[in-house]
Design an enzyme around this catalytic site. Structure first.
Site, PDB file in Angstrom:
ATOM      1  N   SER A   9     -16.745 -17.945  70.550  1.00  0.00           N
ATOM      2  CA  SER A   9     -17.891 -17.103  70.199  1.00  0.00           C
ATOM      3  C   SER A   9     -17.647 -16.472  68.842  1.00  0.00           C
ATOM      4  CB  SER A   9     -18.075 -16.003  71.245  1.00  0.00           C
ATOM      5  OG  SER A   9     -18.883 -14.976  70.691  1.00  0.00           O
ATOM      6  N   HIS A  34     -20.262 -20.959  70.254  1.00  0.00           N
ATOM      7  CA  HIS A  34     -21.109 -20.031  71.014  1.00  0.00           C
ATOM      8  C   HIS A  34     -21.645 -18.960  70.064  1.00  0.00           C
ATOM      9  CE1 HIS A  34     -22.266 -18.019  74.822  1.00  0.00           C
ATOM     10  NE2 HIS A  34     -21.956 -16.890  74.205  1.00  0.00           N
ATOM     11  N   ASP A  36     -23.934 -15.582  69.794  1.00  0.00           N
ATOM     12  CA  ASP A  36     -24.485 -14.466  70.571  1.00  0.00           C
ATOM     13  C   ASP A  36     -25.598 -13.772  69.795  1.00  0.00           C
ATOM     14  OD1 ASP A  36     -22.900 -14.364  73.024  1.00  0.00           O
ATOM     15  OD2 ASP A  36     -21.209 -14.061  71.668  1.00  0.00           O
ATOM     16  N   MET A  38     -28.388 -10.937  69.608  1.00  0.00           N
ATOM     17  CA  MET A  38     -28.644  -9.613  70.208  1.00  0.00           C
ATOM     18  C   MET A  38     -29.747  -8.907  69.438  1.00  0.00           C
ATOM     19  SD  MET A  38     -24.774  -8.376  70.859  1.00  0.00           S
ATOM     20  CE  MET A  38     -23.550  -9.495  71.538  1.00  0.00           C
ATOM     21  N   HIS A  67     -26.781 -18.038  72.895  1.00  0.00           N
ATOM     22  CA  HIS A  67     -26.929 -17.127  74.037  1.00  0.00           C
ATOM     23  C   HIS A  67     -27.840 -15.982  73.613  1.00  0.00           C
ATOM     24  CE1 HIS A  67     -24.498 -14.019  76.703  1.00  0.00           C
ATOM     25  NE2 HIS A  67     -25.753 -14.144  77.093  1.00  0.00           N
ATOM     26  N   MET A  69     -29.463 -12.649  74.017  1.00  0.00           N
ATOM     27  CA  MET A  69     -29.435 -11.358  74.723  1.00  0.00           C
ATOM     28  C   MET A  69     -30.549 -10.509  74.132  1.00  0.00           C
ATOM     29  SD  MET A  69     -25.318 -11.028  74.804  1.00  0.00           S
ATOM     30  CE  MET A  69     -25.200 -12.344  73.613  1.00  0.00           C
ATOM     31  N   MET A 138     -21.860 -14.132  83.180  1.00  0.00           N
ATOM     32  CA  MET A 138     -21.300 -13.102  82.304  1.00  0.00           C
ATOM     33  C   MET A 138     -20.168 -12.386  83.034  1.00  0.00           C
ATOM     34  SD  MET A 138     -22.724 -13.296  79.421  1.00  0.00           S
ATOM     35  CE  MET A 138     -21.834 -11.888  78.745  1.00  0.00           C
ATOM     36  N   GLY A 143     -23.058  -7.491  75.011  1.00  0.00           N
ATOM     37  CA  GLY A 143     -23.270  -6.593  73.875  1.00  0.00           C
ATOM     38  C   GLY A 143     -22.110  -6.554  72.902  1.00  0.00           C
ATOM     39  N   PHE A 144     -20.892  -6.665  73.427  1.00  0.00           N
ATOM     40  CA  PHE A 144     -19.728  -6.518  72.556  1.00  0.00           C
ATOM     41  C   PHE A 144     -18.605  -7.464  72.985  1.00  0.00           C
ATOM     42  CE2 PHE A 144     -22.097  -2.605  72.567  1.00  0.00           C
ATOM     43  CZ  PHE A 144     -22.246  -2.359  71.207  1.00  0.00           C
ATOM     44  N   GLY A 146     -14.403  -8.296  73.144  1.00  0.00           N
ATOM     45  CA  GLY A 146     -13.172  -7.550  73.358  1.00  0.00           C
ATOM     46  C   GLY A 146     -13.130  -6.676  74.606  1.00  0.00           C
ATOM     47  N   ASP A 176     -18.399 -16.304  80.311  1.00  0.00           N
ATOM     48  CA  ASP A 176     -18.407 -15.640  79.002  1.00  0.00           C
ATOM     49  C   ASP A 176     -17.994 -14.182  79.135  1.00  0.00           C
ATOM     50  OD1 ASP A 176     -19.025 -14.709  76.451  1.00  0.00           O
ATOM     51  OD2 ASP A 176     -21.190 -15.019  76.644  1.00  0.00           O
ATOM     52  N   GLY A 177     -16.869 -13.847  78.496  1.00  0.00           N
ATOM     53  CA  GLY A 177     -16.456 -12.451  78.399  1.00  0.00           C
ATOM     54  C   GLY A 177     -15.065 -12.212  78.931  1.00  0.00           C
ATOM     55  N   GLY A 178     -14.179 -11.716  78.070  1.00  0.00           N
ATOM     56  CA  GLY A 178     -12.845 -11.328  78.519  1.00  0.00           C
ATOM     57  C   GLY A 178     -11.929 -12.491  78.866  1.00  0.00           C
TER      58      GLY A 178
HETATM   59  C1  DX5 Z   1     -20.747 -10.536  74.894  1.00  0.00           C
HETATM   60  C2  DX5 Z   1     -20.868 -11.983  74.410  1.00  0.00           C
HETATM   61  C3  DX5 Z   1     -19.631 -12.773  74.407  1.00  0.00           C
HETATM   62  C4  DX5 Z   1     -18.510 -12.217  73.573  1.00  0.00           C
HETATM   63  C5  DX5 Z   1     -17.238 -12.540  74.272  1.00  0.00           C
HETATM   64  O1  DX5 Z   1     -22.023 -10.005  74.866  1.00  0.00           O
HETATM   65  O2  DX5 Z   1     -21.829 -12.658  75.198  1.00  0.00           O
HETATM   66  O3  DX5 Z   1     -19.907 -14.112  74.045  1.00  0.00           O
HETATM   67  O4  DX5 Z   1     -18.428 -12.755  72.272  1.00  0.00           O
HETATM   68  O5  DX5 Z   1     -16.214 -11.917  73.587  1.00  0.00           O
HETATM   69  P1  DX5 Z   1     -14.753 -11.798  74.217  1.00  0.00           P
HETATM   70  O6  DX5 Z   1     -14.263 -13.195  74.410  1.00  0.00           O
HETATM   71  O7  DX5 Z   1     -14.018 -11.053  73.166  1.00  0.00           O
HETATM   72  O8  DX5 Z   1     -14.900 -11.057  75.502  1.00  0.00           O
HETATM   73 ZN    ZN Z   2     -22.154 -14.857  74.830  1.00  0.00          ZN
END
Ligand code: DX5
Ligand code: ZN
Length: 234
Positions: A9, A34, A36, A38, A67, A69, A138, A143-144, A146, A176-178
């Site tokens: 991403s 990927h 994102d 927003m 993606h 959002m 998800m 939104g963010f 990390g 997706d995420g973490g």
């Molecule tokens: C969050 C995004 C993710 C994000 C994942 O809203 O949809 O794609 O970039 O970032 P990490 O891998 O750092 O959790």
């Molecule tokens: Zn994403």
């Protein structure tokens, strides 16, 4: 089980050098990019318009996994597909009529994805699986980058894997995420076919290529070496 595809991403990349970031990810063996998107309403952050997607389309040959959002995703489907999205994913919470939105993505010529927030139950997706080419779970609040991985996502991945397999559907199942090299194998074992990773790829001090190699090592499927035929006793 195949090794999962890796979709870095660019949310955690340097936005002043996005083309370099996607080229580095491509050179490092990324499968998809990927992206994102927003809108500052559906999530409290703002990122990329269709022109960024069009410019990324010229910078890489990899599939662009976009993606959305955003609120009212229907209003933007045609423009993101024209810009070059390969997959275009909408949130079930944001679309007025999610099934119609998925049909509109396919009609526009892209592959249709559906996703859900951590607090939304998988039941909302079950009636939509036939209309989807990609199902995204998800594992953080969108939104963010990390944020820490939400463990409850694994049960959703397992239920969706079961539902897709029972119905003989070949949609990609993405998470997706973490996701980091140290939890990637568990996510893949739950049934994911695509792993998104932002900070773990673009903020790795050794660079995106080294980070992707760590993911591949963590998720490699052990090769089964055929045993030499053994003589049967008696
Ligand atoms: C969050 C995004 C993710 C994000 C994942 O809203 O949809 O794609 O970039 O970032 P990490 O891998 O750092 O959790
Ligand atoms: Zn994403």
């Amino acid at each position: 089980m195949n090794a999962p595809k890796l979709a870095p991403s660019i949310l955690s990349a340097d936005f002043g050098r996005l083309a370099d970031a996607v080229r580095a990810a491509e050179a490092g063996g990324a499968d998809w990019i990927h992206v994102d998107v927003m809108d500052g309403h559906f999530v409290p952050n703002l990122t990329f318009g269709p022109k960024t997607v069009a410019d990324l389309r010229s910078a890489t040959g990899l599939p662009l996994d976009v993606h959305l959002m955003i609120e009212r995703p229907e209003a933007w489907i045609d423009r993101y597909v024209e810009a070059g999205a390969t997959f275009l994913t909408v949130h079930v919470e944001a679309a007025g009529d999610p099934a119609a939105a998925l049909r509109a993505v396919r009609r526009a010529g892209a592959r249709a994805g559906i996703t859900l927030n951590p607090e939304t139950g998988v039941d909302r997706l079950l009636p939509l699986l036939d209309a989807a080419d990609l199902v995204l779970v998800m594992s953080v609040h969108p939104g963010f980058g990390g944020q820490p991985f939400i463990e409850g996502a694994l049960d959703k991945v397992r239920s969706l894997r079961r539902a897709l397999d029972e119905r003989g559907l070949g949609a990609e199942l993405e998470v997706d995420g973490g996701i980091k090299p140290d939890n990637a194998a568990r996510v893949a074992a739950a049934g994911a076919s695509v792993l998104v990773a932002g900070s773990a790829v673009f903020l790795d001090p050794e660079g995106p290529g080294a980070a992707l190699a760590k993911f591949r090592a963590a998720t490699a499927v052990p090769r089964v070496t055929p045993r030499a035929p053994q003589e049967r006793p008696g």
